[in-house]
Design an enzyme around this catalytic site. Structure first.
Site, PDB file in Angstrom:
ATOM      1  N   CYS A  37      39.171  36.475  49.839  1.00 19.60           N
ATOM      2  CA  CYS A  37      39.262  34.885  49.877  1.00 19.60           C
ATOM      3  C   CYS A  37      40.446  33.988  50.650  1.00 19.60           C
ATOM      4  O   CYS A  37      41.939  34.523  50.538  1.00 19.60           O
ATOM      5  CB  CYS A  37      39.446  34.217  48.519  1.00 19.60           C
ATOM      6  SG  CYS A  37      40.427  32.762  48.645  1.00 19.60           S
ATOM      7  N   CYS A  40      42.632  31.859  49.706  1.00 17.99           N
ATOM      8  CA  CYS A  40      43.553  32.136  49.078  1.00 17.99           C
ATOM      9  C   CYS A  40      44.687  33.436  48.687  1.00 17.99           C
ATOM     10  O   CYS A  40      46.174  33.298  48.303  1.00 17.99           O
ATOM     11  CB  CYS A  40      42.784  33.863  48.015  1.00 17.99           C
ATOM     12  SG  CYS A  40      41.416  33.132  46.443  1.00 17.99           S
TER      13      CYS A  40
END
Length: 289
Positions: A37, A40
């Site tokens: 991700c 993230c």
């Protein structure tokens, strides 16, 4: 694991203890993330920065969602990144997706109290005011400080320097006489040097007259030395150091080595950390050897 005690990784096995139980004592911000991700990874350092700004008043727990799937299912996490704030064992706020710092702080504000800023050290403030030429403001702070602790050597020395700048030389000398012990030996020597320069300057010709003499005769050693003293009395330290060094190079035996002795007094006055001291100490060493 993070080396910062209030930022840590959490597993399925440690979630109840590190998040739920901790949240009864401090708010816990839980970051659900994954290696794949990209948002993230962009969000993670921002959350760490915010957590650090709270200096332990906010805990930051990081959960790798690919590994700790039991907690992900338990919390109903559907997208990454997701950030959830826990207090008293319950989720109370949060967001999904990357967010700007301002939005995250706004979300935290009702739930977490920023630590109080440390009170400024009055002596440090007085030093800064003195260095900025705000002598009266510095003196007022020092009077208040000394009313609580009249044996504070550093405050006494700075107070004496304030008095000296106002021309209260006898009072300044009396204050310096109250300094006990050797802890502030260099600062005390510097303050006494300042008094010496101010007293000497009071009996010397005016700066304009000294500059006129030097314009007519650049090798007028007496005028060069007296001009340096006048500059020291006016805190024109660089000009004074330059003049003293040139006089020392030209005639180091002038007045039984007075330029050298005065240079050392100025070093005491300014302190070893002053950039001018480092520069002119090196130049003096080169001139000596």
């Amino acid at each position: 694991m993070s080396e910062i005690p209030y930022i840590f990784d959490v597993t399925d096995a440690s979630f109840d203890q590190l998040v739920l139980e901790n949240s009864f004592h401090k708010p816990v911000l839980v970051d659900f993330w994954a290696e794949w991700c990209a948002p993230c990874k962009a969000l993670m350092p921002l959350l760490a920065k915010i957590a650090e700004s709270y200096q332990g008043e906010l805990l930051l727990a990081k959960i790798n969602s690919d590994v700790e799937q039991q907690t992900v299912m338990r919390m109903g996490i559907r997208s990454l990144p997701t950030v959830v704030l826990f207090r008293n064992g319950q989720p109370v706020d949060g967001f999904a997706g990357a967010q700007p710092e301002s939005a995250i702080r706004a979300m935290l504000e009702p739930h977490v109290q920023m630590p109080a800023a440390p009170e400024a050290d009055p002596l440090e403030v007085a030093l800064e005011l003195f260095a900025a030429g705000q002598i009266g403001e510095s003196e007022n702070l020092l009077v208040a400080l000394l009313s609580e602790d009249n044996e504070n050597g550093a405050a006494l020395i700075l107070y004496a320097r304030c008095l000296a700048e106002r021309g209260e030389l006898s009072e300044a000398e009396a204050v310096l006489g109250a300094v006990k012990g050797d802890e502030h030996k260099q600062a005390l020597a510097g303050a006494r040097a300042q008094l010496t320069f101010l007293r000497q300057a009071a009996d010397l010709p005016e700066v304009a007259a000294l500059k006129s003499r030097l314009a007519q005769n650049p090798n007028d050693d007496e005028a060069a030395y007296q001009l340096a003293i006048q500059q020291l009395a006016r805190q024109q330290y660089e000009a004074a150091l330059d003049g003293l060094l040139r006089l020392f190079v030209r005639n180091r035996s002038y007045a039984d080595g007075l330029p050298h002795k005065t240079l050392l007094q100025v070093f005491d006055l300014l302190g070893s950390d002053h950039p001018l001291v480092a520069t002119y100490r090196r130049k003096l060493y080169q001139a000596l050897y």
